[in-house]
Scaffold this motif. Structure first.
Motif, PDB file in Angstrom:
ATOM      1  N   LEU A   1     -32.033  28.190  -0.525  1.00  0.00           N
ATOM      2  CA  LEU A   1     -32.770  26.961  -0.818  1.00  0.00           C
ATOM      3  C   LEU A   1     -31.887  25.967  -1.577  1.00  0.00           C
ATOM      4  O   LEU A   1     -31.840  24.781  -1.229  1.00  0.00           O
ATOM      5  CB  LEU A   1     -34.018  27.296  -1.630  1.00  0.00           C
ATOM      6  CG  LEU A   1     -34.879  26.118  -2.103  1.00  0.00           C
ATOM      7  CD1 LEU A   1     -35.470  25.377  -0.914  1.00  0.00           C
ATOM      8  CD2 LEU A   1     -35.976  26.609  -3.040  1.00  0.00           C
TER       9      LEU A   1
ATOM     10  N   VAL B   1     -44.138  22.066   2.897  1.00  0.00           N
ATOM     11  CA  VAL B   1     -42.819  22.121   2.259  1.00  0.00           C
ATOM     12  C   VAL B   1     -42.956  22.506   0.789  1.00  0.00           C
ATOM     13  O   VAL B   1     -42.248  23.397   0.288  1.00  0.00           O
ATOM     14  CB  VAL B   1     -42.088  20.771   2.389  1.00  0.00           C
ATOM     15  CG1 VAL B   1     -40.785  20.784   1.589  1.00  0.00           C
ATOM     16  CG2 VAL B   1     -41.799  20.459   3.846  1.00  0.00           C
TER      17      VAL B   1
ATOM     18  N   ALA C   1     -43.872  26.090   0.395  1.00  0.00           N
ATOM     19  CA  ALA C   1     -42.769  26.985   0.764  1.00  0.00           C
ATOM     20  C   ALA C   1     -41.722  27.048  -0.351  1.00  0.00           C
ATOM     21  O   ALA C   1     -41.232  28.133  -0.687  1.00  0.00           O
ATOM     22  CB  ALA C   1     -42.124  26.506   2.063  1.00  0.00           C
TER      23      ALA C   1
ATOM     24  N   TYR D   1     -38.465  23.771   6.025  1.00  0.00           N
ATOM     25  CA  TYR D   1     -39.448  24.442   5.176  1.00  0.00           C
ATOM     26  C   TYR D   1     -40.885  24.036   5.481  1.00  0.00           C
ATOM     27  O   TYR D   1     -41.806  24.514   4.820  1.00  0.00           O
ATOM     28  CB  TYR D   1     -39.125  24.177   3.702  1.00  0.00           C
ATOM     29  CG  TYR D   1     -37.893  24.928   3.256  1.00  0.00           C
ATOM     30  CD1 TYR D   1     -37.985  26.245   2.794  1.00  0.00           C
ATOM     31  CD2 TYR D   1     -36.634  24.348   3.349  1.00  0.00           C
ATOM     32  CE1 TYR D   1     -36.858  26.948   2.411  1.00  0.00           C
ATOM     33  CE2 TYR D   1     -35.499  25.051   2.973  1.00  0.00           C
ATOM     34  CZ  TYR D   1     -35.616  26.351   2.496  1.00  0.00           C
ATOM     35  OH  TYR D   1     -34.488  27.056   2.131  1.00  0.00           O
TER      36      TYR D   1
END
Length: 424
Positions: free
Chosen positions: A333, A314, A317, A307
């Motif tokens: 995810l 990160v 994202a 990510y």
């Protein structure tokens, strides 16, 4: 919008020229109307013409609300739409409306108010609003988190997975001097990080979330802070609330967030008490943080690297995935954040070093995998094969590059609160 006499049509959101004539007061012969205090003297251009100012007047710009979606007073500052220092009654620039004209000046015909500029939400900003909530109360108050006063930061603490065990959490925080007997912040400038997984399996996950939100406000007021990371069970609860039984693509076949939540210890009482402000708070949690050379994560996995190559990337994202609210994307995810054991075994040191090289820090500190489960001393996370061994504290491993903080409170283990750095 209604078109006034002699006025061009106005398109919503676009400023239009404002046309007006001053009112003609009825005064006795020889008496003139004095100018309004603080404004330039007007000079009639002709007996019937509009007043012409002798010099241009600089019009102040009205700031938009300080928080997306707010109206009236700013949700962050509490200031009204007149702006700080702008007196009520000051004339407005053409195209701006919302403040009455000063006494003695005619009211302009309203033009469509200009649309406020878009405010981008940055989840990695340091001045995010703190959400304060009374227990199980939907009312949310927002305040700006300011930097602590000058001085060294307080000691750094981390908390492993809580999983709804509110009483055990209070006892552990009190034992470390972080809260008082009534459950309020008592640690001054100390810094406290929760590593995620507040709900599921235990009896009072919503009570845990409320306590963390409360301590966030109380610690900030004392010059310290309480912060929290996104765990896989936060993703699971958000998904169950948003997507219910919507089918998602899963390697194990057709699945849904709600079914997975139930299988992984979801408590009906938590779902009944879960409110919108809880979901909003969880949805904005960071996934990764760096504190005093400690790389803080929830899961012992290298999937974070998928990510982004920086902490900010990160976190942005992950927040972006939740904002888009696509069930399959959220499921992917969640699935990646359930991976574990990356730092165990022959390749564990290399995996820990890979994350540290990418994001910084000298040690990875994580939750997610209970220490007895991580050590292979029980067969399942729920303790299916024998009772869990005693856990005395965090587990340091992978050539001292990784610290496990989930003491296995769901397995008759221990809810861990520890001060960093740890001696080895």
């Amino acid at each position: 919008m209604t078109q006034g006499a002699g006025q061009e049509p106005v398109t919503p959101g676009v400023s239009a020229p404002v046309s007006w004539r001053p009112a003609e007061p009825v005064l006795p012969p020889g008496v003139e109307l004095p100018p309004a205090p603080g404004y330039p003297q007007g000079t009639p251009a002709s007996p019937d013409g509009p007043t012409v100012f002798e010099e241009a007047t600089a019009f102040p710009v009205i700031p938009s609300s300080g928080f997306p979606g707010a109206s009236g007073a700013s949700a962050l500052t509490g200031r009204g739409l007149t702006g700080q220092g702008l007196p009520l009654g000051a004339p407005m620039a053409p195209g701006l409306a919302g403040t009455p004209a000063a006494p003695g000046f005619p009211q302009a015909q309203s033009a469509a108010p200009a649309a406020p500029p878009a405010v981008d939400y940055t989840p990695t900003a340091r001045d995010l609003p703190v959400v304060k909530s009374a227990e199980y109360t939907p009312t949310v108050q927002l305040e700006t988190v300011t930097e602590p006063e000058d001085g060294p930061p307080g000691p750094l603490y981390v908390v492993g997975d809580v999983h709804g065990y509110l009483d055990e959490l209070r006892a552990a925080l009190h034992a470390e001097g972080l809260i008082d007997a009534e459950g309020h912040w008592s640690a001054g400038r100390a810094r406290l990080w929760f590593l995620g997984d507040f709900t599921d399996r235990g009896p009072d996950g919503i009570g845990v979330i409320d306590l963390v939100m409360q301590l966030s406000a109380e610690a900030a007021a004392a010059g310290g802070y309480t912060k929290a990371l996104m765990g896989n069970h936060e993703l699971l609860l958000i998904g169950a609330k948003r997507f219910d039984d919507t089918p998602v693509n899963s390697a194990a076949g057709t699945a849904s967030f709600l079914a997975a939540w139930r299988l992984n210890g979801g408590q009906p009482s938590d779902m009944e008490r879960l409110q919108d402000h809880h979901v909003a708070w969880m949805s904005r949690l960071d996934a990764v943080a760096l504190e005093d050379d400690h790389l803080l994560l929830h899961s012992d996995t290298t999937a974070y690297l998928e990510y982004g190559t920086s902490i900010d990337a990160v976190n942005d994202a992950v927040t972006g995935v939740l904002q888009r609210a696509d069930a399959d994307e959220c499921w992917e995810l969640f699935r990646k954040f359930t991976k574990r054991f990356a730092f165990r075994g022959d390749t564990g040191t290399l995996a820990a070093r890979e994350l540290l090289d990418a994001y910084g820090g000298e040690r990875v500190v994580h939750g997610h995998s209970p220490i007895p489960y991580l050590l292979g001393e029980v067969g399942t996370e729920d303790g299916g094969e024998g009772s869990a061994p005693a856990v005395s504290g965090p587990h340091v491993y992978a050539d001292d590059l990784a610290v496990a903080m989930d003491g296995g409170v769901t397995m008759e283990g221990k809810l861990l609160v520890a001060q960093l750095p740890l001696d080895v």
